[in-house]
Every structure is written in structure tokens, then in C-alpha cells.
Design a protein around this motif. Sequence first.
Motif, mmCIF file in Angstrom:
data_model
loop_
_atom_site.group_PDB
_atom_site.id
_atom_site.type_symbol
_atom_site.label_atom_id
_atom_site.label_comp_id
_atom_site.label_asym_id
_atom_site.label_seq_id
_atom_site.Cartn_x
_atom_site.Cartn_y
_atom_site.Cartn_z
ATOM 1 N N LYS A 35 0.208 -26.639 7.652
ATOM 2 C CA LYS A 35 1.144 -26.887 8.911
ATOM 3 C C LYS A 35 0.551 -27.728 10.333
ATOM 4 C CE LYS A 35 4.695 -24.577 7.254
ATOM 5 N NZ LYS A 35 4.535 -24.160 5.897
ATOM 6 N N GLY A 36 -0.589 -27.745 9.951
ATOM 7 C CA GLY A 36 -1.358 -28.195 11.389
ATOM 8 C C GLY A 36 -0.794 -29.941 11.708
ATOM 9 N N LYS A 38 2.037 -32.289 12.360
ATOM 10 C CA LYS A 38 3.267 -32.078 13.001
ATOM 11 C C LYS A 38 4.237 -33.266 12.740
ATOM 12 C CE LYS A 38 1.991 -28.168 14.691
ATOM 13 N NZ LYS A 38 1.908 -27.150 13.791
ATOM 14 N N TYR A 39 5.625 -32.695 12.655
ATOM 15 C CA TYR A 39 6.939 -33.890 12.736
ATOM 16 C C TYR A 39 7.167 -33.901 13.943
ATOM 17 C CZ TYR A 39 11.637 -34.969 12.278
ATOM 18 O OH TYR A 39 12.849 -35.626 12.285
ATOM 19 N N ALA A 48 2.353 -37.456 16.158
ATOM 20 C CA ALA A 48 2.102 -36.358 15.873
ATOM 21 C C ALA A 48 1.738 -35.839 14.199
ATOM 22 C CB ALA A 48 3.318 -35.562 16.037
ATOM 23 N N ILE A 76 -5.844 -32.197 10.185
ATOM 24 C CA ILE A 76 -6.560 -31.464 11.049
ATOM 25 C C ILE A 76 -7.156 -30.176 10.536
ATOM 26 C CG2 ILE A 76 -4.651 -30.121 11.759
ATOM 27 C CD1 ILE A 76 -7.172 -31.317 14.231
ATOM 28 N N GLU A 77 -6.607 -29.752 9.398
ATOM 29 C CA GLU A 77 -7.233 -28.181 9.030
ATOM 30 C C GLU A 77 -8.498 -28.668 8.226
ATOM 31 O OE1 GLU A 77 -4.317 -29.118 8.314
ATOM 32 O OE2 GLU A 77 -2.896 -27.491 8.478
ATOM 33 N N GLN A 94 -13.039 -32.192 18.946
ATOM 34 C CA GLN A 94 -12.340 -30.877 19.198
ATOM 35 C C GLN A 94 -13.001 -29.988 20.271
ATOM 36 O OE1 GLN A 94 -12.841 -29.466 15.097
ATOM 37 N NE2 GLN A 94 -10.522 -29.818 14.762
ATOM 38 N N PRO A 103 -5.050 -29.841 25.718
ATOM 39 C CA PRO A 103 -3.688 -29.568 25.480
ATOM 40 C C PRO A 103 -2.850 -28.687 26.423
ATOM 41 C CG PRO A 103 -5.569 -28.812 23.458
ATOM 42 C CD PRO A 103 -5.995 -29.098 24.735
ATOM 43 N N GLY A 106 0.368 -28.240 22.930
ATOM 44 C CA GLY A 106 -0.488 -28.595 21.945
ATOM 45 C C GLY A 106 0.139 -29.216 20.605
ATOM 46 N N TYR A 107 1.495 -29.519 20.686
ATOM 47 C CA TYR A 107 2.094 -29.959 19.666
ATOM 48 C C TYR A 107 1.667 -31.319 18.921
ATOM 49 C CZ TYR A 107 6.109 -30.310 16.246
ATOM 50 O OH TYR A 107 6.898 -30.401 15.049
ATOM 51 N N CYS A 108 1.422 -32.272 19.949
ATOM 52 C CA CYS A 108 0.902 -33.589 19.324
ATOM 53 C C CYS A 108 -0.527 -33.546 19.259
ATOM 54 C CB CYS A 108 1.323 -34.411 20.696
ATOM 55 S SG CYS A 108 0.246 -34.274 22.050
ATOM 56 N N SER A 110 -3.157 -32.331 17.178
ATOM 57 C CA SER A 110 -3.407 -32.581 15.823
ATOM 58 C C SER A 110 -3.437 -33.989 15.743
ATOM 59 C CB SER A 110 -2.497 -31.972 14.665
ATOM 60 O OG SER A 110 -2.631 -30.421 14.735
ATOM 61 N N ILE A 113 -6.140 -35.678 18.089
ATOM 62 C CA ILE A 113 -7.465 -35.658 17.835
ATOM 63 C C ILE A 113 -7.887 -36.083 16.296
ATOM 64 C CG2 ILE A 113 -9.133 -33.790 16.683
ATOM 65 C CD1 ILE A 113 -7.697 -31.798 18.674
ATOM 66 N N ASN A 137 -0.376 -42.270 20.482
ATOM 67 C CA ASN A 137 0.329 -41.073 20.413
ATOM 68 C C ASN A 137 1.124 -40.815 21.623
ATOM 69 O OD1 ASN A 137 -2.052 -41.270 18.773
ATOM 70 N ND2 ASN A 137 -1.502 -39.313 17.776
#
Lengths: 158, 731
Positions: A35-36, A38-39, A48, A76-77, A94, A103, A106-108, A110, A113, A137
Amino acid sequence: MAVCEINGRRVDFTALGVEGEMPLLWALRDELDLKGTKYGCGIAQCGACTVHVDGEAVRSCAFPVAACGGKKIVTIEGLATSVNGAASKLTRIQAAWVKHQVPQCGYCQSGMIMAAEKLLRDKPKPTDADIDAAMSNICRCSTYVRVRAAIHDVAKSA
Amino acid sequence: MMKHHTLSRREFLQSGAAATAGLAVGFHLPTSQAQVAKSASMAGSAEINAWIHITPDNRVILKFARSEMGQGASTALPMLIAEELECDWSKVELSEAMYSEHIKRNRLYVTTATGGSRGTRDSQSYLRTAGATARVMLIEAAAKQWGVAAGECSAANSMITHAASGRSATFGSVAVAASQLKAPEKVALKEPKQWKLLGTAPPRVDIPDKVIGKPMYGIDVVRPNMVHAAIAQCPVFRGKLKSIDATSLAAVKKMKGVSDVLEMGEYVAVIGNNWWRCHQGIKALKLEWDVGANGNVSSASIKKYLQDGASKPAGVAKTVGDFDTVYAAAPIIHEAEYYAPYLDHAPLEPMNCTAEVKDGMVTIWVPTQSAEGSAAAAARAAGVAPDKVEVFRQQLGGGFGRRGGFQDFTRQAVELAMKVGKPVKLLWSREEDIQHGHYRPATVARVQGALDKDGKLVALMGRVAVQSILERVRPEALKKTPQGTLDPQGTVSFDDSAYAIANLRAEHFYATTHVPVGFWRAVAHAQNPVFRECFLDEIAAKAKRDPYAFRREMLMGTDDTSRRERGILDAVAKAADWSKPLPINQFRGIALQDSYGSHAASVVEIEKRADGKLKIKRVIIAVDPGHVAHADAARAQIEGCVIYGLTAALYGEITIKDGRVEQSNFNDYRMMKIGETPEVVAVLAPSGGFWGGMGEPPMAPLAPALLNAIFAATGVMHRSLPLSREGVTFA
């Protein structure tokens, strides 16, 4: 068929019943529970969803599963492990993100980075123009000032 | 396949995220997934008061009742408690203040709402008091055990010490005894000069998880047996579904992963096992809508309507002196009409909510600016009492006012969960998010002003034609006047100005359209300051006055407001070296605006390039919020407001055609990116004696300072936004 490596693990999307047209983003999120990533837009505008495919920064919302065959994918994971090995401590990017308190929501981040990691691999000492070109981004909270500072900080200590 | 899915998921959790998550030691922000473990870890803790739990092994657990949307509240608010509690900040743990507990115990946490830049300023008093009260009780418990006077004991770093006897005890060892004492009715709070933690910038507690991609946002929620939902809403607001083409419906129902297609009145939902599959289904449906009476409305028709409204007398919000008489006789007068468009919030995480309805209980996992607002919407949708709802607040992927007062996404998720009979995660596409916002209202303002023979502003009239936001959430705040209804938010900047102007009138034309409006970051203070502060530069130019001096002479009062407004105007002028000329082809503008209890001023510096393009070189924003809780989070809010505000001024507009929004995604609703970001100088100038907001006040003076800089550079005041539509281009 669509057998690839994601964060060092073999994934067979065909065996998992994932159709080739599905964007990698949704295979990661809803099929693999990663889930890291993002949409944000679904049309490769915001970044994202940026992941690495064979070392390239790719917007996974516009990258179909069918194109993943034989590729090495890092999200990202898996970033820390892919950079630092099994110890998987934070990458220097990181860590710089924490140091500069980059961040906000923080949503963008991942995607930010992942894009920054790719930039610094290509250009260990990026200019401001390099950063402007590579970091397209979108961040609605606007962490841009700190993103730039953190990237320069990493470059300085490289 | 399900088995593969589960195995894969476990594998991945073992590989990346779980391993790196261990790095984030010390502070942990609870997520819904961690909720059970968090509750268990509080077992054996003593509740000193609503906000503070302490375990026998001296762990201090503080409750966090507001929402974290990137503003740093989950660090700043616990700091307010910790400062007075005298606990060891590095060992503090956070626990989510649950909505159910809040309701069961008579609004234990006062409020969960997070908006209006209120998080710190509204809670600082009761949070600091909670910390001080607990400290007094812990000291009293230790003193009792030792048989000494409480006044001889002190607390620091989660320890109580009796210096005379050299005895000490941990908070944890006396926590149970302290929890049984009567709380003191009055406690003295520290003087700001005694603060050790407040005003500093400890690392934010939410950041470590945000650099490793930890699932913590609403969009990341997973529940057992959960299904996904994608929706299409009627493109014309207030319309509803007429029919679904039968062939397309049959085809979509057969699509891989799609389990149902639901007709929900103003929207259609596709339910399935993967959001993208649901979204493909939505796109394949051929939908016919009953758009109602608004299918011909356009931005042009709305603008014309607002211009008409602004051209005749409207509801009078405030009147001082006699504007009409002074204006009619003045030697220099000026009149201008301004326009600001609709704007969408567009937080990067689209609207979403996960809902489960079971045995008369509704549970929602939602990124919300108000757990109470979400619970109310869920309760209404399910037809249950508010105490039958539980809310797990998720991290917000941006809020900016969109996730507060209007909870359409929560209502829909609950409606769908009831229909489906399983947990449903509803996620809006970006297109739905942009086309179904609660927009900053389009606004037309007509402003008139008069100078006396010495070039002093002696009369000002601002008439603002704008829709009311409060009519849908707080209609009791509306005012009836002989000229019609008015919304007190309509005339901000004119009716609350600190400038000493002898003759002033503020009017609101109460507009109504079918376009839903909402609380966009800084609300009316996002556009009204343009109307006032740009007008001041225009009229000052008529008398060839310096914009800074022109403003300053109207702020010479000895009252607190005048003193603070003058102070922050001076602070920004000093930071910008206003008295020194800029290099050739560089220009600047200045503006001032108080909002949300704080005072803010901005100077924007631009360069005029040979090719006619403008370059924004530097933005200076100075804010006096009275006191600062977390200094770095406050600076980040200034940095954030710069880009949020510049994006709006340069590019931002939601336009209406055939009753619907024309923009649909970031390709046509343009966002500023890193390459366009100017140097930002964030000046924090807390003058003490009050607590103001930080999330929105930096926005207020920014756009007018930019427009005033362009006015200085080109001689043209662009009275209509965005600048891209005015033909202004930026390097």
C-alpha cells in the motif's frame, strides 16, 4: 507470462489471476497489499505511484502488468532492502527526508523518494535544474522547498 | 486465488515494510490496524485524566483527539500537555482518542474537529491545564507516600523529586495513587518564558512512517471480507440517475472481479474485488442522467449574475461614518471590480471511506477532519443513533478543508456497506474528486474608495457577491438585514479591517447557484484580501504613495490589534529590506491580512524578463500567531501556503459548462511543481499574549502581495484570477 521480481520476491501475476491490462499500481495495492505506492491521478501526472522498474522511475498507474514480465520492480517498501541489503536501515534519502522533516501529509512522499533515489543514482551531484527536471511529482502540501534541500544535502555528503 | 493472495501478502509484510517499520522507535502514531495492540498496551495504565495515562513501568501515553493531515498537530498538541506535565518527551507515546469514548463520556475530548486553523489555539488552554493538573496530582501522591509537603517536591523528566531528602519516584510508581486523588480545581500554568518544549522543534512523530510507505491513510484500509467500490456521480450537481443502458449493464456485471452494480440515486456504484476493476466497470457503463434545471449554467452566466449582484445595494454587514457623502465629495476617488473563480481542494489522496454495518453498529475508517462530522453523516445514512458509530481516523492525504464539514464520501460508503452487507471501501477517482468538490466560491467584489487632499484613505466600501458556505452547515450564523440575508464570512477583510478608516461600509450580496461551495483553505480569506489589499495599492498609486507607508499610517492606533498589525507589517518590510531599492527589473508588492486569530503580512519579489515573462524570485511571509507551539511545523505551514496560494493565483480555476465542471484531473487543473517554487522566507514573529492559527493565516496576504508586485512591474492590476487566463506568463 507476467512473472517478475518485486522487492526481491518472485511474483507470477498470471498465477495470481491478474489481467495484463491492470496497471501495476493496482496489482501492487489491491492484489499484493503493497500500500505504500499511492494513487493520485491515474494518468501519470502526479507521480505518487512512482516505483522502480529495472532501475527506471516509472509511474505505475500507467504501466500495465503485461509489461512487467522479467522485470525487477522495487517499491517504497523494498527500497531500503534493495539499497542497503538485509539490514534494511533507511536509505540516505529516507534519512535526509527525516532530517529535513520533509513530509507534511506524506501521501506523495513514496513517489517523491523513489524519484529522488533515481535522480541521485543518475546524477550524484544534481544541479537545481536537474532537480527541477527529474522531480515532476505533485505535492499539494508543498514540501518542494525541503525536497530540494534534502536532495542537495544527500549530494553534499555523497 | 484467495490463498495465493493471502500468502503473497504475508510474504510481502515479512520482506519490506515490517522490517523497516522497526526503525521508527519511540513515538508511535496509532493506525487502525494497530488499534488492538495499542489498546492492549494501555492495559494496567492509570488514567490521570482524559488526556494522560501512565503505566507502572513509567510509560506516558497521551491522547490525540484531532486529525493529522500533515500540519504536525499530532506532535504539537501532545507537546502542550507534556510541557506542563514535565514528562520525558522522548518516551511519550500517543494513543488515538476514540470517538466512541468521546461520546460515551460526555464529549471527553471537547472536540475532534480539525479546521479553521483551530487545533492549537482552541485546545492549548485545556491541554496545558490537563498536563499541569496531572503533574500536581502526581506530586501530591508522591508527597503523601513520603509524608512530606507537596510544595517541597518537584517534577521533571517523568520523575518526582524531594530534594531535601534526596528521594525520587517515577511517575509510573505513583500513577495509580495519583489517579485516585481529587483533581485540583485551579492550577497555575507556566509563563511562556519558562517553556522548555513549546516553541522548539522536536522531530515530528508522524514523519518516520511516512518515509517508508507505511499503510496509514484511508485509502490503505483493509478489512476482512472487504469489497471495493468505484462510483460515478451525476455530472450536473443536484441531478440524479435516469437509467443505465441495459447492454452495458449486462456487460459490466460480467466483467472480471465485478460483483455488483448499484443504482444509488445521484450516483452509480460498481462493487468488486479490486478498485481498478470497479473503475473499469464504471467507465464501461452508459449512464443517462436527469440533470434537472441546471443543465445550462456556465461560468459566464454565474459571473454575470455575481456582477449584477455587486452592482446594487446589498446586505450591510458593517457601516462606520458616512461613506456615501464622503465618497461623493472627495477630491480623489477610485472604483474597481475584482473576480476570483471557483477552486477545488484537490488533496492528493482522493476522497474515500471504508464502512462496515453490522448488528446495528456502524464502523468507519476514514481520513476526516472531523470524527464527529463523519460519525454524524454515518449515523444519518444508517438511521442509527450517534452512539452506535465508531470512527477510526486515518492519516489524511491532505485536507485543506475538503474533509471536514461535508462528508458526502462517508455517507456514500455507509449507504453502500448497508446495501452490500460487507465492509466496503469506497474510493473516488481523481476525476470524481475534482468534479464533485465543495468549491471555494466564485466571487465578484466591487470596491470604492476616496482619498482626501493629503492622500489619506477616508472612505472605503466593499460589496462582495458570493455564495454562502454557512447556509449548509451553520444556518443560524446567517443574518437578516433590511437589504437581504447575509453571511458574515462574505465580507471579511472589509468588516474586520484594522485600518483606521473614518467612513466604511461592507456589504454582502447573498448569491445562490447550484454549485456546492465549501471551506477551501483560508475560506473567504483566500480571496477577499485580494479585493481589499489590491485596491489599496491601486488607490495609493493615484496619490503616488508608497504602499507600505500608506498602510502603516492607518495602523497607528494604540489598541492591541493595530499594534500587532503594524508590528507584522514592519516585520515583513524589515525582512524584505523594503527601504532599499531592488535591482533593475525587479519589483515587489506588499500586503497585510489578519485571519484565524493571527496576523500575517507578505512581500513578493518578481523579476520582469526581457521576453515579457515574470519570475517569482522570493516570497516572504511573516506571521504573528501570538505563541508558537512547534516552530518547524509552523514554518512548514508557511512554505505550504506559498505554493497552495500561488498555484491558485497562477493557474487555479474550476469552470462550469452545461452545469458541470469542465476540469477533470491534474492535466487540466494545473498544480505548481518544484521547478516553479520560489525562495521562501518564513518569518515567525510571535508577540505573545494570545494564540492564533498557523494553517491558513499565511495564505491570506500572499495573493494580493503577488498581484501588487505585478502592478508595480507592469502598471496593470490584474483584477481577475487566475493570472494564466489574464495572459500573464511566468518563467
